[in-house]
Design an enzyme around this catalytic site. Structure first.
Site, PDB file in Angstrom:
ATOM      1  N   HIS A  18       0.863  -1.318   0.073  1.00  0.00           N
ATOM      2  CA  HIS A  18       0.048   0.023  -0.224  1.00  0.00           C
ATOM      3  C   HIS A  18       0.841   1.349  -0.075  1.00  0.00           C
ATOM      4  CE1 HIS A  18      -3.857  -2.235   1.193  1.00  0.00           C
ATOM      5  NE2 HIS A  18      -3.882  -1.737  -0.231  1.00  0.00           N
ATOM      6  N   ARG A  30     -11.549  -6.638 -15.655  1.00  0.00           N
ATOM      7  CA  ARG A  30     -11.445  -7.992 -15.337  1.00  0.00           C
ATOM      8  C   ARG A  30     -12.210  -8.467 -14.066  1.00  0.00           C
ATOM      9  NH1 ARG A  30      -6.006  -6.236 -17.500  1.00  0.00           N
ATOM     10  NH2 ARG A  30      -5.124  -7.711 -19.290  1.00  0.00           N
ATOM     11  N   ARG A  42     -15.722  -7.874 -18.345  1.00  0.00           N
ATOM     12  CA  ARG A  42     -15.677  -9.144 -18.945  1.00  0.00           C
ATOM     13  C   ARG A  42     -15.902 -10.275 -17.868  1.00  0.00           C
ATOM     14  NH1 ARG A  42      -9.439 -10.811 -20.065  1.00  0.00           N
ATOM     15  NH2 ARG A  42      -9.242 -10.934 -17.692  1.00  0.00           N
ATOM     16  N   GLU A  77      -8.955 -14.158 -28.498  1.00  0.00           N
ATOM     17  CA  GLU A  77      -7.600 -14.145 -27.926  1.00  0.00           C
ATOM     18  C   GLU A  77      -7.111 -15.829 -28.366  1.00  0.00           C
ATOM     19  OE1 GLU A  77      -8.011 -13.241 -23.739  1.00  0.00           O
ATOM     20  OE2 GLU A  77      -9.805 -14.609 -23.551  1.00  0.00           O
ATOM     21  N   ASN A 107      -2.462 -10.485 -25.298  1.00  0.00           N
ATOM     22  CA  ASN A 107      -1.863 -11.341 -24.357  1.00  0.00           C
ATOM     23  C   ASN A 107      -1.953 -12.584 -24.662  1.00  0.00           C
ATOM     24  OD1 ASN A 107      -1.461  -8.708 -23.500  1.00  0.00           O
ATOM     25  ND2 ASN A 107      -2.623  -8.842 -21.608  1.00  0.00           N
ATOM     26  N   ASP A 108      -3.081 -13.175 -24.673  1.00  0.00           N
ATOM     27  CA  ASP A 108      -3.317 -14.504 -24.767  1.00  0.00           C
ATOM     28  C   ASP A 108      -3.239 -14.891 -26.154  1.00  0.00           C
ATOM     29  OD1 ASP A 108      -3.534 -15.902 -22.329  1.00  0.00           O
ATOM     30  OD2 ASP A 108      -5.672 -14.875 -21.913  1.00  0.00           O
ATOM     31  N   ARG A 166       2.942 -17.449 -21.547  1.00  0.00           N
ATOM     32  CA  ARG A 166       3.048 -15.839 -21.170  1.00  0.00           C
ATOM     33  C   ARG A 166       3.811 -15.794 -19.662  1.00  0.00           C
ATOM     34  NH1 ARG A 166      -3.293 -13.711 -20.913  1.00  0.00           N
ATOM     35  NH2 ARG A 166      -2.293 -11.907 -19.439  1.00  0.00           N
ATOM     36  N   CYS A 220      -7.887  -4.889 -26.427  1.00  0.00           N
ATOM     37  CA  CYS A 220      -7.728  -4.577 -24.947  1.00  0.00           C
ATOM     38  C   CYS A 220      -6.422  -5.232 -24.336  1.00  0.00           C
ATOM     39  CB  CYS A 220      -8.941  -5.122 -24.219  1.00  0.00           C
ATOM     40  SG  CYS A 220      -9.043  -6.741 -24.366  1.00  0.00           S
TER      41      CYS A 220
HETATM   42  C1  PEP Z   1      -5.579 -10.677 -23.133  1.00  0.00           C
HETATM   43  O1  PEP Z   1      -5.329 -11.877 -23.041  1.00  0.00           O
HETATM   44  O2  PEP Z   1      -5.027  -9.931 -24.090  1.00  0.00           O
HETATM   45  C2  PEP Z   1      -6.209 -10.031 -22.141  1.00  0.00           C
HETATM   46  C3  PEP Z   1      -6.704  -8.967 -22.401  1.00  0.00           C
HETATM   47  O3  PEP Z   1      -6.888 -10.657 -21.077  1.00  0.00           O
HETATM   48  P1  PEP Z   1      -5.896 -11.009 -19.981  1.00  0.00           P
HETATM   49  O4  PEP Z   1      -4.602 -10.519 -19.978  1.00  0.00           O
HETATM   50  O5  PEP Z   1      -6.539 -10.812 -18.553  1.00  0.00           O
HETATM   51  O6  PEP Z   1      -5.764 -12.598 -20.106  1.00  0.00           O
HETATM   52 MG    MG Z   2      -6.665 -13.148 -21.891  1.00  0.00          MG
END
Ligand code: PEP
Ligand code: MG
Length: 551
Positions: free
Chosen positions: A196, A301, A337, A435, A458-459, A469, A506
């Protein structure tokens, strides 16, 4: 010149003289044979006083740092009032007839150690909060003078340039006691970036470097904090210091320039509006989205509501959280989401089977479609909350049209139940996250089923490049800018638009400023990024051209 590397909390530069701060150590002895009734009364009095002080601090934090700062001290009150913590102390006083100070110190130590052993970094970081509360209780018991706001502000040297505060350890209360106008930066030996204290420093815009072996003899010496590299440079050479001062001036000029973009709109030179939205993890993050002038929330999220607890959040709890986000965003779009648990986001109460490859396992929508009850509860909460604002809902980890259709069945059940129960609800636009490579390849078919796409790079990177990842050793292979990913984005935009479906990004790649112009040219309609990236990206968007085919 001496140089140290630590963990940086804010990508910013600070320079100034070091002020070494150390808190008086609290000595606590075990004294036996005390009258339990008297000790219990002393403890309860100290607890009440501590609660009052924390409420005051929450008020001060709300004024100086905003709602996120106030929440930290509100959380301290919750820990202070925790029944188990209370029972641990009172039982020791009653059974062992010890002094209240000893019981408080021992209980505090027990809980602090319990947190420090936890796997999750967020919970590990709560150790510092427990120690802060314990210290406060002891100060009250020992009737030590708790520093008043003025006295504490006075603990920083007055009348000089803002200082770099160096301390072995700094509690959230210590941080808030300091006058931010006199604080250029913070260096500490202990503390994690999830603590914190770190959160407060970040929110107050003060660069902080943690994990540096701080010494008392630094007091009065010149230091530079390089938040970008996580460096602390002590006694910098004249040229180096001058270089940093120049960068500092450039940074503040850039901030001033970006500030002017608030309210300016995310429109390209040829008139296409690109919605610049924010990624958040809880209602608490909304202040920052508003502060950075986000056009809405592009990715909430929701799984963070489900993690780090012993049972899933009730429909009512979720409804109130979603409602609060929608109300705070005052009619701007909010894309929530649905639960994306599994893989790296595990909750013990879900009782999920151990999997050899959890990233390829029962995660995201797969879990929700298997646990219909769990999913229906979330959908009911979303339908109810939708009445309060501009809600859109999207589903993670989709690989087939059949999944989208199954979601519709459960959603229909939820609507019917609410109608039967006479509970108000409202429908919302629906989208899917793209994704997985499968979702990319069937994006034309998926587009016919939904209102929008949100590309989770990301995924998508992990599954397209076959690179875990989470595996830090594979960093060199994890390349979201890989041509395969960029071509996939192009394909999704074309397929989505062919069916009148909006397409956004995103995942983290969406905040890469070097690709913004590329995305705009491809026809991407919106980007959802960390709040701090909104204004820098707005600047790029306002200097981009979408081209005739996209505007
Ligand atoms: C992604 O996979 O790009 C995403 C936005 O979801 P997260 O990073 O929460 O898996
Ligand atoms: Mg994802």
């Amino acid at each position: 010149m001496e140089q140290y590397t630590g963990r940086s909390v804010l990508n910013k530069i600070a320079a100034g003289k070091v002020f070494f701060y150390s808190r008086k150590a609290q000595e606590v002895r075990r004294e036996e044979g005390r009258d339990p009734a008297a000790e219990l009364a002393r403890f309860c009095q100290a607890k009440e006083a501590a609660a009052g002080q924390l409420e005051e601090l929450a008020g001060k934090a709300a004024q100086e740092v905003g709602e996120s700062g106030a929440q930290i001290f509100a959380a301290h009150v919750t820990i202070l009032k925790d029944e188990d913590f209370h029972a641990c102390i009172t039982e020791m006083i009653e059974k062992e007839k010890v002094n209240a100070e000893y019981a408080v110190a021992a209980a505090g130590e027990h809980y602090a150690r319990m947190f420090v052993r936890m796997e999750d970094e967020y919970f590990r970081a709560r150790e510092a909060d427990i120690r802060d509360i314990t210290r406060r209780l002891l100060e009250n018991l020992q009737e030590e003078e708790i520093l008043t706001e003025e006295a504490a502000g006075g603990s920083l040297p007055v009348g000089e340039e803002p200082v770099i505060l160096a301390a072995k350890d700094l509690s959230p209360s210590d941080t808030l006691r300091m006058d931010p106008a006199r604080l250029a930066g913070i260096v500490t030996e202990q503390g994690s970036v999830a603590s914190h204290t770190a959160i407060l420093a970040r929110t107050m815009g003060i660069p902080a470097i943690l994990g540096v072996p701080v010494r008392a003899d630094w007091n009065g010496r010149m230091a530079v904090l390089d938040g970008e590299e996580g460096l602390v440079i002590l006694d910098p050479e004249v040229d180096l210091l001058e270089g940093y001062r120049r960068r500092q001036r450039e940074e503040s000029e850039e901030r001033a320039r970006l500030e002017k973009l608030k309210g300016a709109g995310d429109v390209t030179l040829d008139g296409k509006e690109i919605q610049l939205m924010a990624n958040i993890g809880s209602a608490r993050d909304i202040e920052e989205v508003i502060e950075q002038d986000g056009a809405g929330v592009g990715l909430f999220r929701s799984e963070y509501l489900y993690l780090g607890r012993e049972e899933s959040p009730s429909e009512e709890e979720q409804y109130l959280e979603y409602k609060s986000v929608l109300e705070k965003m005052q009619g701007k779009r909010v894309v929530i989401r649905t639960l994306d648990a599994g893989a790296d986001k595990q909750a013990a109460y879900l009782g999920m089977a151990r999997e050899e490859n959890p990233a390829l396992g029962c995660r995201g929508i797969r879990l929700c479609l298997e646990r219909r009850e769990l999913f229906r509860t979330q959908l009911r909460a979303l339908l109810r909350a939708s009445v309060w604002g501009n809600l859109e809902v999207m589903y993670p980890m989709i690989i087939s049209v059949a999944e989208v259709q199954k979601i519709q069945e459960i959603l229909k059940e939820a609507r019917e139940e609410l109608t039967k129960e006479g509970i108000p609800w409202k429908d919302f636009p629906q989208g899917v996250m793209i994704e997985t490579p499968a979702a990319v390849m069937i994006s034309r078919e998926l587009a016919a089923e939904v209102d929008f796409f949100s590309i989770g790079t990301n995924d998508l990177t992990q599954y397209t490049l076959a690179v875990d990842r989470q595996n830090g050793n594979l960093g060199a292979y994890y390349d979201p800018r890989h041509p395969a990913i960029l071509q996939m984005i192009r394909m999704v935009v074309e397929n989505g638009h062919a069916q009148g479906c909006r397409v956004g990004i995103c995942g983290d790649l969406g905040s890469d400023p070097e690709l913004t112009k590329v995305f705009v040219k491809m026809g991407v309609d919106e980007l959802s990024v960390p709040p701090a990236s909104i204004l820098p990206l707005r600047e790029v968007i306002r200097n981009s051209r979408a081209g005739a085919e996209n505007s």
